[in-house]
Scaffold this active site. Structure first.
Site, PDB file in Angstrom:
ATOM      1  N   ASP A 278       0.969  11.897   0.868  1.00 24.98           N
ATOM      2  CA  ASP A 278       0.009  12.420   1.821  1.00 24.98           C
ATOM      3  C   ASP A 278      -1.383  12.498   1.204  1.00 24.98           C
ATOM      4  OD1 ASP A 278      -0.591  13.959   4.361  1.00 24.98           O
ATOM      5  OD2 ASP A 278      -1.098  15.507   2.888  1.00 24.98           O
TER       6      ASP A 278
ATOM      7  N   GLU B 178      -0.988   7.322   2.074  1.00 21.82           N
ATOM      8  CA  GLU B 178      -1.806   7.513   3.268  1.00 21.82           C
ATOM      9  C   GLU B 178      -3.276   7.556   2.852  1.00 21.82           C
ATOM     10  OE1 GLU B 178      -2.771  10.813   6.737  1.00 21.82           O
ATOM     11  OE2 GLU B 178      -2.608  11.298   4.605  1.00 21.82           O
TER      12      GLU B 178
END
Length: 461
Positions: free
Chosen positions: A241, A265
């Site tokens: 993330d 990400e």
């Protein structure tokens, strides 16, 4: 930070009834004898060729609370395996600040998967440790890899303590009930090392990845977070993330120490930035292809198919590009069927969004595209034709395909150069009833219905 962007959309597809078959007549995964063999091979990297892996994002923002989600997903993995999926990406599984109500992106105790009574609950939003373990075991028994959503940029839920580096109190005292990876102000920014990592994130306490204590507990110790997830919980890979918040070297060192598939990400539409980050991890990690995502939105929603010829990560580095049409954070593409037809026939590692597959779109149509990918799609890509409304591309392998995307209001036909000489071909989506024979020079006329697509290959698969 995570946002709940669920844009309502309508789906209108116009078909000619005389030319289209019923969805039940479309090629299905179970019709191919190759599918069982394809499933036996674990997909730990994106494959550009035949049988390339397909990922399921097995959650959406604000899935039902109450500790039921692990069992919901467990009940679907057998069908996902049959459909041709290779892996599932699960939400952040450990206890977070908001306990039973958290989606997991505010992590508190990395070792509490629903077995400790802290942060207001024992179970997480998704369920218990036992239920998660059972889900992972069931996924493996069905030939699916399982990827953990790793939130290592920031933490939340710590107690207040005086912080000499800010000369004020900060919420940086973490004493998790698991007894593992306790933290204090030394482990967050600012500290005696520096004010911030390579990136900046201001909403929660920001972990300092240059601290040896943090490195040890995240991936170096024998009981480090990453190794515990892999060796005890049996995860196969990682979705990192918010990787803008720390250096690419963190993912490089994590994967080198722990192993497994990895995807970051990096929310940026600039393909140079995406490729630079992948290279910065020493290519230990893939990245979500946000360049492709935004170009598809312009192409399909902006009536400009030329955008599909622009640069994307999958064109630069197909083995390190994870393509997607929507996810739990962003859902802006309206013409989703065209988008899925694009990524499921293109190079890269396509990821299907749970709500698209299970709720919003035709599962039969998506299964058909997955079957096509796992049985027909292979080789490099050649663009054959593009205008505002149409895009035709060829995959050059064996057997290979021709994909025809048509965003106009009427049926379209084009002469193109195929992979095959003097060979019967057909549309494996079932939308066209044509079964033409290619010319000796490989030329053939193909067609596609309005606001839809066809995928052509040799007869007999």
């Amino acid at each position: 930070m995570k946002k709940n962007i669920l844009i309502a959309f309508g789906l209108s597809l116009v078909f000619s009834l005389s030319q289209c078959k019923r969805e039940n007549d479309l090629p299905q995964p179970e019709q191919s004898s190759e599918v069982a063999d394809l499933k036996k091979t674990k997909a730990v990297d994106a494959a550009a060729g035949l049988g390339g892996p397909v990922m399921m994002q097995a959650f959406y923002w604000d899935v039902p609370a109450g500790g039921t989600w692990w069992n919901v997903v467990k009940g679907k993995v057998a069908a996902w395996n049959t459909a041709g999926f290779s892996s599932i990406w699960l939400p952040p599984a450990s206890k977070a600040q908001n306990g039973a109500f958290s989606m997991g992106y505010d992590p508190f105790d990395y070792y509490d998967f629903g077995q400790y009574n802290q942060m207001g609950s024992t179970e997480t939003r998704f369920g218990s440790n036992t239920e998660l373990t059972s889900l992972i075991t069931t996924a493996h028994n069905n030939g699916l890899e399982v990827y953990a959503d790793m939130v290592i940029n920031h933490n939340s839920g710590g107690a207040s303590e005086f912080n000499p580096f800010t000369n004020s109190n900060t919420w940086t005292k973490f004493t998790p009930l698991s007894g593992k990876f306790s933290r204090s102000y030394y482990d967050f920014h600012p500290n005696d090392a520096h004010a911030k990592d390579e990136g900046a994130f201001g909403d929660f306490p920001d972990l300092c990845h240059s601290k040896q204590w943090v490195k040890d507990w995240l991936y170096l110790r024998t009981d480090a977070v990453g190794k515990y997830y892999k060796n005890t919980m049996k995860y196969d890979g990682w979705r990192f993330d918010y990787v803008k918040g720390f250096g690419a070297w963190v993912v490089r060192d994590y994967v080198n120490a722990v192993g497994g598939f990895a995807v970051g990400e990096l929310w940026d539409s600039n393909v140079d930035v995406l490729k630079g980050w992948v290279d910065g991890t020493n290519r230990t990690s893939s990245a979500f292809d946000f360049a492709c995502y935004y170009k598809m939105d312009e192409a399909f929603d902006g009536n400009n198919m030329y955008k599909l010829n622009d640069d994307m990560l999958w064109k630069r580095d197909p083995y390190k590009a994870v393509t997607f049409v929507a996810n739990h954070d962003t859902d802006i593409i309206y013409d989703k069927y065209l988008a899925y037809a694009y990524i499921l026939t293109a190079e890269g590692y396509p990821c299907v969004f749970y709500r698209d597959y299970e709720e919003w779109l035709s599962k039969t149509r998506l299964n058909n595209l997955i079957w096509i990918r796992r049985n027909l799609v292979s080789g490099s890509t050649t663009n054959l034709y593009t205008d505002n409304d149409e895009y035709i591309a060829r995959r050059n392998g064996n057997p290979g395909i021709i994909v025809y995307l048509n965003d106009s209001d009427t049926w379209q036909e084009k002469w193109i150069t195929s992979n095959w000489a003097s060979t019967q071909i057909k549309d494996y989506t079932g939308s066209s009833t044509w079964v033409p024979t290619t010319e000796a020079d490989k030329r053939v006329k193909i067609q596609a219905p309005p606001h839809s697509y066809t995928v052509w290959s040799k007869v007999g698969y």
